[in-house]
Design a protein around this motif. Structure first.
Motif, short mmCIF file in Angstrom:
data_model
loop_
_atom_site.label_atom_id
_atom_site.label_comp_id
_atom_site.label_asym_id
_atom_site.label_seq_id
_atom_site.Cartn_x
_atom_site.Cartn_y
_atom_site.Cartn_z
N ARG A 139 0.81 -1.21 0.00
CA ARG A 139 0.00 0.00 0.00
C ARG A 139 0.85 1.27 0.00
O ARG A 139 0.31 2.36 -0.02
N PRO A 150 3.29 4.11 -1.53
CA PRO A 150 3.63 4.68 -2.84
C PRO A 150 5.11 4.47 -3.14
O PRO A 150 5.91 4.28 -2.23
N GLU A 172 7.57 6.33 -3.82
CA GLU A 172 8.57 7.21 -3.20
C GLU A 172 9.01 6.73 -1.82
O GLU A 172 10.01 7.18 -1.28
#
Length: 231
Positions: free
Chosen positions: A204, A206, A208
């Motif tokens: 879950r 992202p 980055e």
């Protein structure tokens, strides 16, 4: 972020696997969100998203009932009975909402039947982890369960994975470690000298937040670990 294609596995070198639990064997994020929704419905104030955030940023840990107490205080509620009812609703709903991802039981059973060792490394408490494994009917397939309250360490400490290897009596390079979290699961397992499998279906976070970590293999369903293991 994707690792090696699963068809390039080398199963003959592996004698066991270590699995993360939450969001690797089942969608724990959904279960937690559903539990928060039921709490908000029961008390009639606030939003489920706010309660989820309170859990995530709680200084007491993401599983502590004190997060619910903090949430209620923010809503101006200090009644002890309301707090107890909210905790009961949350606890009951969370475990009931946990459901194994497709193929988890069948895959673990096939690995177990093949004579390979199966261990779990999780940051959940031993009580919660055991309850969840029993709920998805896989507890009997595990040879070890490593948790912070029993091992005295927590992920992302590589020592937690090495401790699990000792319990399984298998060398780290003979183990595949699978998890959804690149930072908590994949990086420490790699540092421990294990083959790593990223459960992308449960991730879950992202991109980055991946910190450039790349697993040896990436899979889109739990059963995809079988060809990696040569099964």
């Amino acid at each position: 972020m994707a690792g090696t294609d699963i068809r390039q596995g080398c199963g003959n070198r592996f004698l066991g696997i270590l699995v993360d639990l939450d969001n690797t064997l089942y969608d724990f994020g959904y279960a937690k969100e559903e539990a928060c929704r039921r709490v908000v419905q029961a008390i009639g104030v606030g939003t489920a998203d706010d309660l989820v955030r309170t859990f995530l940023f709680s200084p007491y840990g993401v599983e502590s009932p004190k997060a619910i107490q903090s949430f209620l205080s923010e809503q101006g509620i200090t009644d002890a009975d309301v707090f107890m009812r909210a905790v009961q609703v949350y606890t009951k709903t969370k475990i009931e909402a946990i459901e194994a991802y497709p193929g988890v039981y069948e895959t673990l059973l096939k690995i177990h039947t093949a004579g390979m060792k199966i261990g779990a490394v999780t940051n959940a408490s031993h009580e919660h982890a055991t309850e969840r494994l029993i709920h998805i009917q896989t507890a009997d397939l595990f040879d070890c369960l490593v948790t912070p309250d029993t091992a005295g360490m927590k992920k992302p400490d590589p020592a937690m994975f090495l401790h699990a290897a000792e319990l399984l009596k298998i060398q780290p390079h003979q183990i595949c470690a699978i998890g959804d979290n690149l930072i908590n699961d994949i990086r420490p397992a790699k540092e421990a000298g294990m083959c790593t499998i990223h459960a992308e279906y449960g991730n879950r976070l992202p991109p980055e937040y991946s910190e450039g970590i790349i697993a040896d293999f990436s899979i889109s369903s739990f059963s995809d670990i079988l060809p990696i293991l040569g099964l």
